[in-house]
Design an enzyme around this catalytic site. Structure first.
Site, PDB file in Angstrom:
ATOM      1  N   ALA A  72     -47.903  16.708  20.014  1.00  0.00           N
ATOM      2  CA  ALA A  72     -47.847  16.920  21.460  1.00  0.00           C
ATOM      3  C   ALA A  72     -49.231  17.342  21.941  1.00  0.00           C
ATOM      4  O   ALA A  72     -50.048  17.815  21.148  1.00  0.00           O
ATOM      5  CB  ALA A  72     -46.824  18.003  21.774  1.00  0.00           C
ATOM      6  N   GLY A 110     -45.387  16.382  16.857  1.00  0.00           N
ATOM      7  CA  GLY A 110     -44.664  15.325  17.552  1.00  0.00           C
ATOM      8  C   GLY A 110     -44.996  13.939  17.014  1.00  0.00           C
ATOM      9  O   GLY A 110     -44.209  13.008  17.170  1.00  0.00           O
ATOM     10  N   GLU A 113     -42.740  13.647  14.151  1.00  0.00           N
ATOM     11  CA  GLU A 113     -41.369  13.595  14.690  1.00  0.00           C
ATOM     12  C   GLU A 113     -41.055  12.199  15.222  1.00  0.00           C
ATOM     13  O   GLU A 113     -39.947  11.699  15.047  1.00  0.00           O
ATOM     14  CB  GLU A 113     -41.202  14.656  15.780  1.00  0.00           C
ATOM     15  CG  GLU A 113     -41.195  16.061  15.171  1.00  0.00           C
ATOM     16  CD  GLU A 113     -41.167  17.166  16.205  1.00  0.00           C
ATOM     17  OE1 GLU A 113     -42.018  17.133  17.112  1.00  0.00           O
ATOM     18  OE2 GLU A 113     -40.291  18.041  16.107  1.00  0.00           O
ATOM     19  N   GLU A 133     -46.716  23.048  13.716  1.00  0.00           N
ATOM     20  CA  GLU A 133     -46.485  23.812  14.952  1.00  0.00           C
ATOM     21  C   GLU A 133     -46.554  25.317  14.745  1.00  0.00           C
ATOM     22  O   GLU A 133     -47.031  26.056  15.600  1.00  0.00           O
ATOM     23  CB  GLU A 133     -45.124  23.433  15.546  1.00  0.00           C
ATOM     24  CG  GLU A 133     -45.076  22.080  16.252  1.00  0.00           C
ATOM     25  CD  GLU A 133     -44.801  20.906  15.329  1.00  0.00           C
ATOM     26  OE1 GLU A 133     -44.960  21.046  14.094  1.00  0.00           O
ATOM     27  OE2 GLU A 133     -44.422  19.838  15.845  1.00  0.00           O
TER      28      GLU A 133
HETATM   29  C1  3H9 Z   1     -46.304  19.541  18.765  1.00  0.00           C
HETATM   30  O1  3H9 Z   1     -46.485  18.424  18.358  1.00  0.00           O
HETATM   31  C2  3H9 Z   1     -44.987  19.986  19.340  1.00  0.00           C
HETATM   32  C3  3H9 Z   1     -43.896  19.019  19.047  1.00  0.00           C
HETATM   33  O2  3H9 Z   1     -43.079  19.523  18.036  1.00  0.00           O
HETATM   34  C4  3H9 Z   1     -43.081  18.600  20.206  1.00  0.00           C
HETATM   35  C5  3H9 Z   1     -42.859  19.519  21.312  1.00  0.00           C
HETATM   36  C6  3H9 Z   1     -41.847  19.078  22.351  1.00  0.00           C
HETATM   37  N1  3H9 Z   1     -53.453  18.236  21.673  1.00  0.00           N
HETATM   38  O3  3H9 Z   1     -59.681  18.928  15.589  1.00  0.00           O
HETATM   39  P1  3H9 Z   1     -60.614  17.902  16.058  1.00  0.00           P
HETATM   40  C7  3H9 Z   1     -58.356  17.509  20.423  1.00  0.00           C
HETATM   41  S1  3H9 Z   1     -47.509  20.688  18.771  1.00  0.00           S
HETATM   42  C8  3H9 Z   1     -54.543  18.236  22.447  1.00  0.00           C
HETATM   43  O4  3H9 Z   1     -62.001  18.298  16.356  1.00  0.00           O
HETATM   44  P2  3H9 Z   1     -60.449  16.571  13.541  1.00  0.00           P
HETATM   45  C9  3H9 Z   1     -59.267  18.644  20.008  1.00  0.00           C
HETATM   46  O5  3H9 Z   1     -59.160  19.718  20.885  1.00  0.00           O
HETATM   47  C10 3H9 Z   1     -48.918  19.859  18.135  1.00  0.00           C
HETATM   48  N2  3H9 Z   1     -55.784  18.049  21.974  1.00  0.00           N
HETATM   49  O6  3H9 Z   1     -60.622  16.621  15.123  1.00  0.00           O
HETATM   50  C11 3H9 Z   1     -60.604  17.956  20.058  1.00  0.00           C
HETATM   51  O7  3H9 Z   1     -60.977  17.898  21.398  1.00  0.00           O
HETATM   52  P3  3H9 Z   1     -62.487  18.105  21.840  1.00  0.00           P
HETATM   53  C12 3H9 Z   1     -48.858  19.689  16.671  1.00  0.00           C
HETATM   54  C13 3H9 Z   1     -55.911  17.858  20.666  1.00  0.00           C
HETATM   55  O8  3H9 Z   1     -60.613  15.163  13.176  1.00  0.00           O
HETATM   56  C14 3H9 Z   1     -60.307  16.543  19.604  1.00  0.00           C
HETATM   57  O9  3H9 Z   1     -58.914  16.353  19.828  1.00  0.00           O
HETATM   58  N3  3H9 Z   1     -50.096  19.130  16.186  1.00  0.00           N
HETATM   59  C15 3H9 Z   1     -54.813  17.872  19.797  1.00  0.00           C
HETATM   60  O10 3H9 Z   1     -61.289  17.600  12.898  1.00  0.00           O
HETATM   61  C16 3H9 Z   1     -60.599  16.283  18.149  1.00  0.00           C
HETATM   62  O11 3H9 Z   1     -59.943  17.285  17.371  1.00  0.00           O
HETATM   63  C17 3H9 Z   1     -51.133  19.888  15.820  1.00  0.00           C
HETATM   64  O12 3H9 Z   1     -51.076  21.096  15.822  1.00  0.00           O
HETATM   65  C18 3H9 Z   1     -53.530  18.065  20.344  1.00  0.00           C
HETATM   66  N4  3H9 Z   1     -52.432  18.044  19.596  1.00  0.00           N
HETATM   67  O13 3H9 Z   1     -58.943  16.994  13.272  1.00  0.00           O
HETATM   68  C19 3H9 Z   1     -52.360  19.152  15.370  1.00  0.00           C
HETATM   69  N5  3H9 Z   1     -55.254  17.671  18.537  1.00  0.00           N
HETATM   70  O14 3H9 Z   1     -63.216  16.926  21.265  1.00  0.00           O
HETATM   71  C20 3H9 Z   1     -53.587  19.705  16.035  1.00  0.00           C
HETATM   72  C21 3H9 Z   1     -56.584  17.544  18.613  1.00  0.00           C
HETATM   73  O15 3H9 Z   1     -62.420  18.133  23.316  1.00  0.00           O
HETATM   74  N6  3H9 Z   1     -54.772  18.937  15.723  1.00  0.00           N
HETATM   75  N7  3H9 Z   1     -56.987  17.663  19.902  1.00  0.00           N
HETATM   76  O16 3H9 Z   1     -62.906  19.412  21.235  1.00  0.00           O
HETATM   77  C22 3H9 Z   1     -55.406  19.053  14.538  1.00  0.00           C
HETATM   78  O17 3H9 Z   1     -54.974  19.732  13.644  1.00  0.00           O
HETATM   79  C23 3H9 Z   1     -56.687  18.287  14.375  1.00  0.00           C
HETATM   80  O18 3H9 Z   1     -57.187  18.009  15.653  1.00  0.00           O
HETATM   81  C24 3H9 Z   1     -56.560  16.964  13.584  1.00  0.00           C
HETATM   82  C25 3H9 Z   1     -57.893  16.180  13.692  1.00  0.00           C
HETATM   83  C26 3H9 Z   1     -56.247  17.298  12.139  1.00  0.00           C
HETATM   84  C27 3H9 Z   1     -55.485  16.077  14.168  1.00  0.00           C
END
Ligand code: 3H9
Length: 711
Positions: A72, A110, A113, A133
């Protein structure tokens, strides 16, 4: 091939086209295909299109760019949003055509999911899946807590959901999350071929219909309490892990739709919790810290492939391990063969402990240890791209090393120093290339602590700074910018904490009370227990040196008396606590209390009692004031960077965001008022910072404070 957009708002974020009888749904919402505005609606519209099109026999869901779907959109949490009319998973469950999730990069939250809503999941070897999450204080709210236990059993699902860890494709296949691993040379082509292979298969394997794995919970009803126990200490003070467990429990006790409703209710209870807000802040602060303003856009960074570390003491050894742990070869240099041999033996022993504990395999240990080459002669590291100096913390010793490095290292090599306090300009001045000199300050233990403070000296070139920051990230650390000043940013901002800790003991607080307050606050171990682990003699020696250098230095006479009584910490069986032989459990020691009281009487220091609230504020307010001074002086970029430094350098509880974020929960005004009172009572060390005064007056947020200009 027919290509179509799926609707108005989702036109740019989700594409749908049909190739060879397979409908391909491509999410294209850079950078990580988070489920931002229009994405879920776009997927639904595409699914409905595919369902209605007789040419479509099966569908593929995939991501454009570097990843599948990262979850998400975290930026949307905590803000009002409409309840969706339909959810992708429900549309998938109601459909009559098979859907294959083709995963590359990450399928997280998500994202996974959605994949679990598909009938099949295939992935490339480098893909990772997970429900992380919990790490942002919530739980999977898109059916993840209900579908994953049905797919892999509640026990494994609990572990994945409560830890939030990323699971590599091969393990995901072994667990049963992934049906097949595909080479991934041409994801789209391979996914279409795979989908054709299952297009006619019926019945459709819907995860929601599976219940055989849930029986596991009946035969092992204790698994939920076991999970509570396993995570109790680690996740103390946080509501999300408990609710994750409740949601998985619901998967085992309630029919699917009821379980989903329970999950949604629990999700709602968490989304706006203080912990979730702080954890979201930490997530974005950790990304923001990588941005250094004013850097030229077209900067060409020197490539760093080969590294040397000078000094094979505890710190140098830890630094060498930080590279070998990341799979990078490193040369460890020490002119003293005995020190070098000892250093290597220490590294080996560290690795052996990890093997014994089961956190490393013997083969991994052999590979990592094999990446460290011991070197006796400085000349033999001349071709390395960068060198980190980690010798004794004395200016003359450092200067001597830098003179030698300047001679032996190739002209383009970066010369980095791990000094924690010395003036890097002065060190750089002995070289002919001050533009290639910067600080790379590690925290103890260097191979474990994630903070990598990069110090920008006055002649450091932007390329050098950027390359050093990248180097930290390349070894999985968190690089944080610091200006060149006494203590740099992290340690400098922490000094008031340490000082007040010692002063409160003089005034009558006891170590066990202070530790209890800080452990209650969320630190895994209280500061005095930490002192006992590292040894009280280290800071004792520093105080004696400072006292010798400056006659007005007040010092900490009671702490000194404790050291002089032979209580150096765990290693002598007593420090702030008492220890039984061969056991590291701290016991409160009445003898220490007697010693403190007697010394206070002798020195005529008045003692009193402290409330827990006063202890917490005395420890943290001084540091907040110092953070403001650091920003005022332009030595740190932004307050949130310092918060990240506290999370990764000092074990500050993540669910409290960081020291400045926590300060906002009290408010700049109240902090300023209290500091002003203490300034009157205790004198100069509590002089309020000008920035803090401004924030107090304007009602501004501490966490949003920034330096006007870096100096
Ligand atoms: C969820 O899914 C809830 C569900 O159960 C359903 C609910 C109804 N959203 O980390 P990076 C941005 S909760 C918004 O540097 P990497 C990040 O801020 C979510 N933005 O890259 C950055 O922006 P900027 C569960 C996001 O390659 C850019 O993308 N998921 C999100 O080192 C690049 O990110 C998570 O918790 C996001 N979800 O790592 C995963 N994700 O360039 C969270 C990233 O402006 N994400 N951004 O600074 C991560 O763990 C890492 O970003 C990932 C990539 C491993 C995916």
């Amino acid at each position: 091939m027919s290509e179509a957009n799926t609707g108005m708002s989702e036109a740019t974020v989700v594409r749908f086209d049909v190739e060879d009888g397979i409908g391909v749904i491509t999410v294209d919402y850079p950078p990580v295909n988070a489920l931002g505005p229009g994405v879920s609606d776009g997927i639904i519209a595409a699914l409905e299109k595919g369902e209605a099109d007789p040419k479509v026999k099966a569908m593929v869901l995939m991501g454009a760019g570097r990843t599948f779907i990262a979850g998400a959109d975290i930026r949307g949490f905590g803000k009002p949003r409409a309840t969706p009319a339909k959810r992708t998973y429900d549309v998938m469950d109601q459909g009559n055509k098979p859907i294959v999730a083709a995963i590359h990069g990450y399928a997280l939250g998500g994202g996974l999911e959605n994949a679990l809503g598909c009938h099949y999941r295939i992935a490339v070897p480098s893909a990772k899946v997970g429900l992380p999450e919990v790490q942002i204080g919530i739980l999977p709210g898109g059916g993840g807590t209900q579908r994953l236990p049905r797919l892999i059993g509640p026990k494994l699902a609990l572990e994945m959901i409560v830890s939030g860890r990323h699971v590599p494709a091969a393990e995901a296949k072994a667990l049963g999350i992934i049906d097949d691993i595909i080479p991934g040379k041409d994801l789209r082509k391979e996914a279409i071929a795979w989908a054709k292979g299952i297009a006619e298969k019926r019945p459709l394997p819907r995860v929601r219909d599976r219940s055989e794995k849930l029986a596991e919970a009946k035969s092992d009803p204790g698994m939920f309490d076991a999970a509570r126990k396993a995570y109790a200490r680690k996740m103390r003070g946080q509501p999300a892990p408990e609710k994750c467990i409740q949601a998985v429990e619901a998967a085992c006790t309630q029919p699917f739709d009821e379980g989903v409703a329970t999950e949604r209710r629990l999700f709602g209870e968490l989304e706006n919790s203080d912990e979730a807000k702080a954890l979201r802040y930490a997530f974005f602060a950790e990304r923001e810290i990588n941005r250094v303003p004013g850097m030229p856009k077209d900067l060409k960074l020197p490539e760093i492939k080969t590294i040397a570390v000078v000094g094979a003491g505890t710190m140098g050894g830890g630094i060498a391990m930080s590279f070998s742990d990341a799979g990078l070869p490193v040369k460890l240099v020490d002119a003293n063969p005995e020190v070098l041999a000892k250093g290597l033996a220490r590294i080996k022993a560290n690795y052996e402990t990890s093997v014994k504990r089961g956190s490393l395999t013997q083969a991994e240990m052999d590979t990592r240890f094999g990446l460290i080459t011991p070197i006796e002669k400085m000349e033999d590291i001349g071709d390395c791209d960068a060198v980190i100096e980690a010798v004794f913390e004395r200016m003359d010793v450092k200067k001597d090393v830098f003179r030698q490095l300047d001679k032996v290292m190739k002209p383009e090599a970066l010369l980095l120093t791990n000094t924690s306090a010395l003036d890097i300009d002065e060190i750089a001045a002995v070289t002919t290339r001050p533009e290639k000199v910067a600080g790379t300050h590690y925290f103890v233990p260097a191979n474990v602590m994630k903070l990598f403070e990069v110090v920008n000296a006055s002649k450091t070139a932007p390329e050098t700074l950027a390359a050093a920051m990248k180097l930290g990230r390349d070894i999985n650390k968190v690089s944080g910018y610091a200006g060149n000043c006494d203590g740099f940013v992290a340690n400098r901002s922490r000094i008031p904490f340490n000082l007040e800790q010692g002063l409160m003991i003089e005034e009558g607080a006891l170590p066990q009370q202070i530790d209890k307050v800080m452990e209650g606050f969320g630190y895994p171990v209280g500061p005095f227990k930490v002192n006992d682990m590292s040894g009280l003699d280290v800071s004792y020696d520093t105080r004696k040196r400072r006292a010798a250098a400056s006659p007005n230095y007040r010092g900490l006479p009671i702490t000194d008396a404790i050291v002089e009584a032979g209580r150096l910490g765990q290693k002598t069986g007593a420090g702030w606590y008492r220890y039984e032989k061969g056991d590291r459990t701290p016991h409160v020691d009445p003898a220490l209390e007697t010693l403190i009281k007697a010394t206070a009487e002798k020195l005529k220091i008045q003692q009193r009692t402290f409330t827990d609230d006063e202890i917490l504020k005395r420890l943290l307010f001084g540091s907040i004031n110092e953070c403001c001074k650091i920003l005022e002086e332009g030595k740190a970029i932004r307050a949130s960077d310092i918060d990240v430094m506290w999370l990764h350098g000092f074990g500050f509880p993540r669910y409290r965001g960081g020291v400045m974020y926590w300060g906002d929960t009290i408010g700049a005004r109240e902090i300023y008022n209290q500091i002003a009172v203490w300034h009157q009572r205790y004198g100069a060390r509590w002089k309020p910072s000008e920035l803090l005064r401004q924030l107090a007056e304007s009602g501004g947020k501490l966490r949003e404070a920034k330096a006007d200009k870096l100096r």
